[in-house]
Scaffold this active site. Structure first.
Site, mmCIF file in Angstrom:
data_model
loop_
_atom_site.group_PDB
_atom_site.id
_atom_site.type_symbol
_atom_site.label_atom_id
_atom_site.label_comp_id
_atom_site.label_asym_id
_atom_site.label_seq_id
_atom_site.Cartn_x
_atom_site.Cartn_y
_atom_site.Cartn_z
ATOM 1 N N ARG A 36 87.903 36.579 30.924
ATOM 2 C CA ARG A 36 89.057 36.530 29.775
ATOM 3 C C ARG A 36 89.613 37.302 29.255
ATOM 4 N NH1 ARG A 36 86.232 31.454 26.407
ATOM 5 N NH2 ARG A 36 87.436 29.607 27.629
ATOM 6 N N LYS A 197 80.423 14.152 32.822
ATOM 7 C CA LYS A 197 80.517 12.766 31.847
ATOM 8 C C LYS A 197 81.941 12.008 32.176
ATOM 9 C CE LYS A 197 77.661 14.048 28.318
ATOM 10 N NZ LYS A 197 77.679 14.635 26.930
ATOM 11 N N GLY A 350 85.424 25.032 32.786
ATOM 12 C CA GLY A 350 84.576 26.119 32.584
ATOM 13 C C GLY A 350 83.614 26.279 33.887
ATOM 14 N N GLY A 373 88.941 23.045 27.911
ATOM 15 C CA GLY A 373 89.308 21.928 26.765
ATOM 16 C C GLY A 373 90.812 21.624 26.896
#
Ligand code: ADP
Ligand code: MG
Length: 396
Positions: A36, A197, A350, A373
């Site tokens: 990053r 999920k 990620g 996200g």
């Protein structure tokens, strides 16, 4: 529409307040993964070349109180200085007289890093008092933190409303890649979704059933789909709340022109450990007490074949528990197929990005989104505050 960037504005000699995402993993007081930090180097270097005074702001982790010694930005400043090969002055505050004096003494090209923005409780509330206090340090506001753009915080959104605002290069790259993906994907458009999920990603699944030509499912998510079809998945980690979503998605897929593709074979094991007994079984034959931990080789081969002929591929979520070698193969085959695909390839998430890095394939993708996200929220069609507050290029 493309956002105004630092190249579209006369930034020369300005005091630039720059929001970056230096929320990096630390280990023993050092930066463990500097991806990053590296992603914002082009913006920082450009502003320095333009004679700007560069004042950087970032959050790090989730501090519980006003300060947390484990979450100060000192290790980040140290790593940034090494990468820039220039001094980076780390301040121990986010605002106040100390910052004011430090900024007043800056020379063109100097770089200052303010303290963890989340040490101030007003950051997450996008409190105007913090916005105005920070705005005094800058002539312009640059947002290069796409991965924080789904948050309406003082440093990610508020500042853009009070200073001339523009995107940094990393922000511009992320928006351009994702915008192209949802607005005008090259056909056939193949999407690969995996990870843990269904409920995390249900809106993304829904969007892609409208947008994509083929949606390939893997990971723990695929086991929820198998279970929702009435198949037995043994002791697999399946999220119960995900089952109704999976059913809904399968129903929608019947009417959609997008084909929803599920695994036909699975790597099942008797435990979530490296040396577990593991077996390839049919997707309808996971033994009682065993868990599905990867897509099987036939499925991986089929997915690779579909990816090979894609005009564009978007991938989010590993195909299995890639952290353990015996269950990494499905993820690796998909990553390699993407690397070899002549079409446009975009990876986000990620763990998916970590997997691609581990296989050494990141440089062979057209775009590796660090957004996590924020990328998924963008694809869902949400208005990201950090993006929406930046003016478009034309309008600027
Ligand atoms: P990303 O960060 O790329 O969006 P997720 O966070 O949704 O991906 O999911 C990643 C996690 O899912 C990994 O830690 C991986 O081990 C786990 N996972 C993938 N397949 C399975 C499976 N079959 N059973 C249990 N966990 C799985
Ligand atoms: Mg993850």
């Amino acid at each position: 529409m493309a956002k105004r960037t630092v190249r579209d504005f006369d930034v020369a000699g300005k005091r630039a307040l720059v929001r970056v995402d230096f929320n990096v993993p630390l280990k023993d007081g050092r930066v463990d993964d500097d991806t990053r930090i590296r992603s914002s180097l082009p913006t920082i270097m450009y502003l320095r070349e333009q004679g700007c005074r560069v004042i950087l702001m970032s959050h790090l982790g989730r501090p519980k109180d006003a300060s947390d010694p484990a979450l100060v930005l000192d290790p980040v400043a140290m790593r940034l200085g090494q990468l820039l090969e220039a001094p980076v002055r780390k301040l121990s505050e986010l605002m106040g007289p100390g910052v004011e004096a430090a900024v007043a003494s800056m020379k063109p090209g100097d770089v200052v890093l303010l303290e963890n923005s989340r040490f101030d409780p007003r950051e997450k509330k996008n409190d105007p008092t913090l916005v105005y206090e920070l705005a005094r340090f800058g002539d312009i506001y640059v947002n290069d933190a796409f991965s924080a753009a789904h948050r309406a915080h003082a440093t990610t959104a508020g500042l853009a409303t009070v200073l001339p605002a523009m995107a940094g290069f990393q922000m511009a790259r992320e928006v351009a890649a994702l915008e192209a993906l949802v607005a005008d994907p090259k056909r056939p458009f193949v999407v690969v979704l995996g990870g843990s999920k269904v409920s995390d990603k249900i809106r993304v699944i829904d969007r892609f059933l409208d947008l994509a030509d083929r949606l390939l499912i893997g990971g723990a998510m695929s086991l929820a789909f198998l279970k929702a079809q009435g198949l037995s998945v043994g002791a697999s980690k399946v999220e119960e709340e995900g089952l109704p979503y999976a059913k809904e998605a399968m129903k929608k897929a019947v009417q959609s022109k997008c084909a929803l593709v599920l695994p036909t074979d699975i790597v099942a094991a008797d435990g979530l450990v490296e040396d577990a007994a593991a077996w390839v079984v049919g997707a309808d034959a996971i033994p009682e007490g065993w868990m599905g931990l990867d897509i099987g080789p036939a499925t991986a081969k089929r997915y690779a074949g579909i990816i090979a002929t894609a005009g564009e591929v978007f991938w989010n979520g590993p195909m299995g528990v890639f952290e353990l070698a015996p269950f990494a193969e499905g993820t690796k085959v998909v990553a390699e197929a993407m690397a070899a695909c002549p079409g446009v390839t975009v990876v986000g998430g990620g763990d998916s990005v970590a997997a691609v890095n581990r296989f050494g394939l990141a440089s062979r993708m057209d775009h590796v989104s660090l957004g996590g996200g924020a990328s998924l929220a963008y694809i869902e069609g949400a208005d990201l505050p950090g993006v929406a507050t930046l003016p478009d290029r034309e309008e600027a």
